[in-house]
Design an enzyme around this catalytic site. Structure first.
Site, mmCIF file in Angstrom:
data_model
loop_
_atom_site.group_PDB
_atom_site.id
_atom_site.type_symbol
_atom_site.label_atom_id
_atom_site.label_comp_id
_atom_site.label_asym_id
_atom_site.label_seq_id
_atom_site.Cartn_x
_atom_site.Cartn_y
_atom_site.Cartn_z
ATOM 1 N N CYS A 1 -52.346 11.611 29.353
ATOM 2 C CA CYS A 1 -51.849 12.994 29.216
ATOM 3 C C CYS A 1 -50.785 13.091 28.123
ATOM 4 O O CYS A 1 -49.715 12.502 28.247
ATOM 5 C CB CYS A 1 -51.294 13.422 30.580
ATOM 6 S SG CYS A 1 -50.246 14.878 30.562
ATOM 7 N N CYS B 1 -47.427 14.570 29.189
ATOM 8 C CA CYS B 1 -46.761 13.599 30.062
ATOM 9 C C CYS B 1 -46.028 12.554 29.224
ATOM 10 O O CYS B 1 -44.897 12.181 29.526
ATOM 11 C CB CYS B 1 -47.767 12.888 30.961
ATOM 12 S SG CYS B 1 -48.684 13.980 32.061
#
Length: 106
Positions: free
Chosen positions: A30, A33
């Site tokens: 991600c 993230c």
């Protein structure tokens, strides 16, 4: 200190914690993230002893992610007394995350 939350330690480290806990639900693949990673680590060091701050990999700990209905990542959840009291989804500026931490500690 940045914690690593897992199925094995979630109940003890998060739900039974005497301190408030910020859980960063993330995945290695991600992008947002990865962007939030250094900010979360910095907050973990800054608030060590006042709040537990750590990460939970949703790919490795799917059962917990499903239990808390994590649909998008990163998702940040603040737990107090075993209950999720605040949820924020998506990347955010450092000051926004820090404000959420300060509110939880107030």
């Amino acid at each position: 200190m940045e914690y690593k939350f897992t199925t094995a330690n979630f109940e003890e480290e998060v739900l039974k914690s005497e301190l408030p806990v910020l859980v960063d639900f993330y995945a290695d693949w991600c992008g947002p993230c990865k962007m939030m990673g250094p900010i979360v680590k910095e907050m973990a060091e800054a608030y060590d002893g006042k709040m537990k701050i750590g990460k939970l990999n949703i790919d490795e700990e799917m059962d917990i992610a499903q239990k808390y209905r994590v649909m998008s990542i990163p998702t940040f959840m603040i737990f107090k007394n075993g209950q999720a009291v605040e949820t924020a989804v998506g990347g955010m500026p450092k000051n926004e995350l820090e404000n959420k931490i300060k509110q939880a500690l107030a």
